[in-house]
Structures are given as C-alpha cells and as structure tokens.
Enzyme design. Structure first.
Site, mmCIF file in Angstrom:
data_model
loop_
_atom_site.group_PDB
_atom_site.id
_atom_site.type_symbol
_atom_site.label_atom_id
_atom_site.label_comp_id
_atom_site.label_asym_id
_atom_site.label_seq_id
_atom_site.Cartn_x
_atom_site.Cartn_y
_atom_site.Cartn_z
ATOM 1 N N ASP A 19 84.600 89.537 87.225
ATOM 2 C CA ASP A 19 83.918 90.606 87.669
ATOM 3 C C ASP A 19 84.507 91.822 87.211
ATOM 4 O O ASP A 19 85.827 91.895 87.745
ATOM 5 C CB ASP A 19 83.105 90.800 88.907
ATOM 6 C CG ASP A 19 81.977 91.511 88.964
ATOM 7 O OD1 ASP A 19 81.725 92.307 88.038
ATOM 8 O OD2 ASP A 19 81.505 91.718 90.165
ATOM 9 N N ASN A 67 72.406 88.315 83.198
ATOM 10 C CA ASN A 67 72.855 89.249 82.185
ATOM 11 C C ASN A 67 72.143 89.593 81.175
ATOM 12 O O ASN A 67 72.530 90.470 80.219
ATOM 13 C CB ASN A 67 74.467 88.668 81.832
ATOM 14 C CG ASN A 67 75.497 88.785 83.061
ATOM 15 O OD1 ASN A 67 76.488 87.986 83.036
ATOM 16 N ND2 ASN A 67 75.372 89.779 83.883
#
Ligand code: FPP
Length: 242
Positions: A19, A67
């Site tokens: 991340d 996503n």
C-alpha cells in the site's frame, strides 16, 4: 550489527499488502502510475529477497476486487504494468525456480493480461523453490463464497458428506490449497487494516504494520521485520512453553 536470521524460524508463508504507491507519487508531485511503477520495482526486490531467504510462499496483494472502482486510466495503467512485469520477470522466475500462481477472479482480467499470466504460469509450472501468489482481482470474501459453492455442490452430488467437513476441507477449497497458512502478514503505508485479504489463511499470522510507503519498502526493512518476527513467540492459542 544484527545477528543472522535463523533458517529454522523463517516464516514459510509471507503475505504483503502493498500500500502507498499513490501517496508516494503525490509527495513527489508525480501521477499515481509513476507510484505504481516504483511499486513494481519494489515487487522485484522483495520477490528476489524472499527467494534468497528460502521463504516457500510469498503472496502479494496486487489488485483487489475493490480496485475495479478506481478511475479507468489507473486500472489500464496497472494492467499494462502487470503485463510488463510478467514479460520482464519471466526468465528471472524460471532461473530462480519460482512458480507463479495468480489467485483471484482471473477471468475478470483483460485477455492480454490473462495470456501473459498463462505464458508465465506455463514456463514456471514445475518450479519448486518458491511459490509466488499474485493476488489479482482478489477478495477474501469472494474466495470464501467460491469455496462454499464448491463444497455445497459436492455435498449435493454425494461426493462429500457434510458431517465430515473439517478445517482441512475448507482449506483445500481455497486458492491457497496445499500451501501452509500465512505466518507473517505485512502491510505498508501506515494503514492498519486487513482489507479483505486472505481472511481464512491469516488466522494465526503475526502482523506487522510499517509506515513505509510500498515503493520505499526494500530488502533492509524486510529483513528487519523477519528479525522481529523470529523474536515473537507464537502460541497458536496455547500457553507459553517453558
Ligand atoms: C496500493 O497503493 C497499491 C495498489 C493498489 C496496487 C499494487 C501494485 C503494485 C505494487 C505495482 C504493480 C504490481 C505488480 C505485481 C507489477 P495505492 O494506490 O492504494 O496507494 P495510496 O493508498 O497511497 O493511494
């Protein structure tokens, strides 16, 4: 200087939530794709380090089912990066005896990506030293739903007795079948969430959160986390051994 890592206490399965690519780019006034490009370089480094350290399984969260909600240009950029990564790393994976195993809803990926994945899977199919699970269009809840459907279908046809279902039955119907549970889970960028990643497999994982943004995560920090991991006492719900 720190002591050497103990080969007998290495985690068998490491999972990473990569991340912070976007924030890395923003801090440098770059666009998000530049952050993902740097993130792909970090992937190369960490795969090599894991292999060097004889870690048997490495699972990387490269693209979640959530996503797909990102802007189309970012999704296309990530897919292109993935294709480039697969082409450029194919020989390295072969040379290092690493088997590529994509996990997730692979049929949702663009055909060109699927073709690249197929080619690398085929080229690395017999490799035994490390398995690289690339989580793509992955979500743990969807994985669990899929597992339940498969088990229910077998129960309906009589191939499986519902009363005989065990934790092993469940594990054998997940994408990670045949692999050890996750021993060590790392998330970069300071966020302290699991984000629908490997919910079943992390039941007893040691978890490390680091503020480092993924593009800045490298061998040195990975090794430092492994040192910390080796000093944690894993009890699996039991009392400490004396
Ligand atoms: C999180 O950063 C990262 C991703 C959503 C994708 C991970 C992709 C890579 C590491 C590069 C490509 C992968 C491979 C395997 C070649 P973010 O965009 O959520 O960052 P932010 O939270 O700072 O916005």
């Amino acid at each position: 200087m720190r002591n050497e890592l103990d080969p007998d206490r290495m985690p068998k399965h490491v999972a990473i939530i990569m991340d912070g690519n976007g924030r890395w780019a923003k801090k440098r006034l770059l666009n998000r794709i530049n952050g993902h490009e740097k993130g792909a370089d970090a992937v190369r480094t960490i795969v090599q380090t894991a292999r060097k350290l004889d870690i048997a399984a490495l699972t990387l969260y490269a693209f979640s089912t959530e996503n797909w909600q990102r802007p189309q240009p970012e999704i296309s950029g990530l897919m292109l990066l993935l294709r480039r990564f697969l082409s450029s790393e194919r020989q390295t994976l072969v040379d290092n005896e690493i088997r590529l195993n994509p996990i997730g809803q692979i049929d949702r990926l663009p055909q060109a990506v699927r073709e690249n994945l197929e080619a690398v899977m085929e080229a690395t199919a017999n490799n035994q030293r490390m398995i690289l699970n690339l989580a793509l269009s992955y979500g743990a809840r969807a994985e669990i739903v899929e597992m339940v459907k498969q088990i229910a279908a077998k129960a309906r046809t009589g191939a499986l007795d519902p009363a005989a279902i065990t934790t092993e039955t469940v594990a054998d119907h997940l994408y990670t079948r045949g692999m050890p549970d996750v021993d060590l889970l790392i998330r970069t960028s300071g966020e302290m969430r699991i984000s629908n990643f490997l919910l079943w497999q992390i039941a007893y994982a040691e978890i490390f959160f680091t503020p480092t943004l993924w593009p800045d995560f490298g061998e040195e920090e990975f090794v430092a986390i492994l040192h910390d991991y080796q000093h944690r006492e894993r009890r699996f719900g039991a009392i400490p051994s004396t």
